[in-house]
Design an enzyme around this catalytic site. Structure first.
Site, PDB file in Angstrom:
ATOM      1  CG  HIS A   6     -28.927   2.780   7.379  1.00 39.63           C
ATOM      2  ND1 HIS A   6     -27.986   2.222   8.213  1.00 39.63           N
ATOM      3  CD2 HIS A   6     -28.434   2.683   6.127  1.00 39.63           C
ATOM      4  CE1 HIS A   6     -26.964   1.799   7.489  1.00 39.63           C
ATOM      5  NE2 HIS A   6     -27.207   2.069   6.217  1.00 39.63           N
ATOM      6  CG  ASP A  24     -37.877  21.328  28.698  1.00 40.92           C
ATOM      7  OD1 ASP A  24     -37.181  22.306  29.044  1.00 40.92           O
ATOM      8  OD2 ASP A  24     -38.844  21.433  27.915  1.00 40.92           O
ATOM      9  CG  MET A  80     -28.249   3.386  17.116  1.00 42.55           C
ATOM     10  SD  MET A  80     -27.427   3.508  18.721  1.00 42.55           S
ATOM     11  CE  MET A  80     -27.480   5.261  19.012  1.00 42.55           C
TER      12      MET A  80
END
Length: 164
Positions: free
Chosen positions: A77, A131, A116
């Site tokens: 959500h 990165d 999450m």
């Protein structure tokens, strides 16, 4: 037979309806890590990486990831997050390898949890560090990513036990 919460009667994906759930304060804390060599450790610690301030950039990436979790994890959500924090701490006990521990804390007042979002923030933070430093060494190791704790909501509180 098990009833799947994210599958409708036709067998297609659906987002769980949380309309009837109570609004509560919810917080989740997640952990990840990245193990780097001494050169990268010094670059990060001394802010001398040619791409810029690694930790500041990684913090921003983690915050952005938490805010965008519903766009990359199906059936999550979209949530109005009320707080996101990213903390770092070095483990120097295995020199010349150094582990940067990442802890993310995400909060909301809502009808569904932010586990999450915290996990996505921790993952994106570690990926951003990789990165920004991969030109120096591609052998870095992103460690386990896991939920440390959560509070609020119908399922109650969770606190990871050591060794769990």
């Amino acid at each position: 037979m098990t009833e799947f919460t994210h599958i409708n009667q036709q067998g297609h994906a659906k987002m769980v309806d949380v309309s009837d759930k109570q609004i509560t304060k919810r917080t989740a804390v997640a952990h990840s890590s990245i193990t780097v060599n001494e050169t990268i450790y010094k670059q990060i610690s001394n802010n001398t990486n040619t791409k810029g301030n690694v930790l500041n950039t990684a913090q921003i990436a983690g915050i952005m990831a938490a805010k965008n979790t519903s766009t990359i994890i199906p059936m999550c959500h979209p949530l109005p997050l009320t707080g996101i924090d990213v903390h770092f701490s070095w483990d120097e006990t295995n020199a010349p390898l150094y582990t940067l521990n990442i802890q993310t804390t995400v909060s909301t007042t809502g009808k569904t949890g932010v586990e999450m979002e915290a996990l996505t923030a921790a993952s994106a933070t570690a990926l951003t560090i990789y990165d920004m430093t991969k030109a120096v060494d591609k052998g870095m190791i992103i460690g386990e990513t896991y939920l440390e704790s959560k509070s609020g909501g119908k399922s109650g509180d969770f606190q990871r036990q050591s060794g769990q």
